[in-house]
Design an enzyme around this catalytic site. Sequence first.
Site, short mmCIF file in Angstrom:
data_model
loop_
_atom_site.label_atom_id
_atom_site.label_comp_id
_atom_site.label_asym_id
_atom_site.label_seq_id
_atom_site.Cartn_x
_atom_site.Cartn_y
_atom_site.Cartn_z
N ARG A 1 0.85 -1.20 0.00
CA ARG A 1 0.00 0.00 0.00
C ARG A 1 0.88 1.24 0.00
O ARG A 1 1.75 1.41 0.84
CB ARG A 1 -0.90 -0.01 1.24
CG ARG A 1 -1.71 1.27 1.42
CD ARG A 1 -2.65 1.13 2.63
NE ARG A 1 -3.32 2.35 2.98
CZ ARG A 1 -3.09 3.07 4.09
NH1 ARG A 1 -2.15 2.68 4.95
NH2 ARG A 1 -3.76 4.17 4.35
N ARG B 1 -9.05 18.41 9.05
CA ARG B 1 -7.99 18.51 10.04
C ARG B 1 -7.95 19.90 10.67
O ARG B 1 -8.38 20.88 10.06
CB ARG B 1 -6.62 18.23 9.38
CG ARG B 1 -6.51 16.84 8.80
CD ARG B 1 -5.18 16.62 8.08
NE ARG B 1 -5.15 15.32 7.41
CZ ARG B 1 -4.86 14.19 8.00
NH1 ARG B 1 -4.54 14.19 9.29
NH2 ARG B 1 -4.85 13.05 7.34
N LYS C 1 -13.19 2.76 0.54
CA LYS C 1 -12.88 2.67 1.98
C LYS C 1 -14.15 3.04 2.75
O LYS C 1 -14.64 4.16 2.64
CB LYS C 1 -11.75 3.63 2.32
CG LYS C 1 -10.42 3.20 1.72
CD LYS C 1 -9.36 4.26 1.86
CE LYS C 1 -8.91 4.43 3.29
NZ LYS C 1 -7.82 5.44 3.39
N THR D 1 -6.76 -1.31 9.89
CA THR D 1 -6.59 -0.36 11.00
C THR D 1 -6.33 -1.03 12.35
O THR D 1 -7.16 -1.77 12.86
CB THR D 1 -7.78 0.61 11.17
OG1 THR D 1 -8.34 0.95 9.91
CG2 THR D 1 -7.32 1.90 11.86
#
Length: 483
Positions: free
Chosen positions: A34, A75, A221, A282
């Site tokens: 990845r 963010r 995702k 994760t």
Amino acid sequence: MTLRRTKIVATLGPASNSPEVLEKLILAGIDVARLNFSHGTPDEHKARARLVRELAAKHGRFVALLGDLQGPKIRIAKFADKRIELAEGDRFRFSVTHPRDAGTQDVVGIDYPDLINDCGVGDELLLDDGRVVMRVDDKTADELICTVLIGGPLSDHKGINRRGGGLTAPALTPKDKADIKLAAEMDLDYLAVSFPRDAADMELARRLRDEAGGTAWLVAKIERAEAVADDETLDGLIRASDAVMVARGDLGVEIGDAELVGIQKKIILHARRNNKAVITATQMMESMITNPMPTRAEVSDVANAALDYTDAVMLSAESAAGAYPVEAVKAMARVCVGAEKHPTSQKSSHRLGQRFQRCDESVALAAMYTANHFPGVKAIISLTESGYSPLIMSRIRSAVPIFAFTPHREAQARVALFRGVYTVPFDPASLPADKVSQAAVDELLKRGVVEPGDWVVLTKGDRYHGTGGTNTMKILHVGDPLV
């Protein structure tokens, strides 16, 4: 010869950049590398991709490349002193007008102005994957005024989620659009789309990939609460993709960790029912960032994903930035092989009572039924152009390995993600028609997969060009003269 059926995706980063470590990762058994487009430059990604392909070829391994788009991760900006420490009960503000690099103990800038519109009084905001939690008490035109419910450290550029989801940021940012072009240039095998809400987001990504001339299969995702709100949305998103990832970091923050395990199982089940590959990701071996051994809980997590029949399990920081990247891959491989010995991972009731849609699908499923019910079958050979037949076969629980015999580089790498499927480079068009079956079985004899007296199921098409042509299944007795 024990073949691990559950595949391993490893994220590359500073801990796994060197040719020496990368070679060890490939030998330890990674199936997919990845490349995280949230970090690094295009040149760095190109160099990594080249190295993966060279080292895999050197060792006769087939490792797919997965590019992961950054997406609209919302963010905070930066603090004047890089980090602050918040305590329960503190007041704190998020501001669209505060200078971007001058956050203080009381206020920080945000890079996403719509956060103010998306949030209401009483909403809970989760920062840094839920490590810090705040409640919105008031808002002005350019600020959210909050109270800290769970304190802790907060540093530059940490992500913000709203509990229950509902932030309106579009799934593809200008950076993502540039990275889709980069993925096409690099000839990546898979491309992961971050934070898609529904099928429309994946359709846009597919259009942009096509315009860029890319052929990567698209991975949705699943990390927004909206994506799992109901079965219709989830199935729509899965059907619009080629594969899905259970992205448990942001998903767990948005829906709550108590709901996460049930939703993970549901996503894996629905992906398989819709004939799509699925990656579970994760924190799978998070403690191995700093420890050479996983915890019992991590062993259980990886094993349960394997027992649920995920195609792949994924390492993130463990292989990208941790102290023990090679040990993490070896531990994951060991745990998967252990889980696969369990009888539930070898029997199937998949799609009983359903109609099949296509000729090649029907042959693929007939091959699996035969392999699972005829005791002497030791291997399945699928002569395939695109990898579609092995994908369908690998949706069925089975202890019988599936070998994808294909001459095409894209298919050779792509099937590296599919559970229980292994690549064999093979060009049936270069042989006389009556020699293909014998040559295919000889290939497995040479590798020690089968021996005389075993049975093999072989599927193929009457012609060896064009997807969807599989229309034939043969049961072959190893050691007999074959045509």
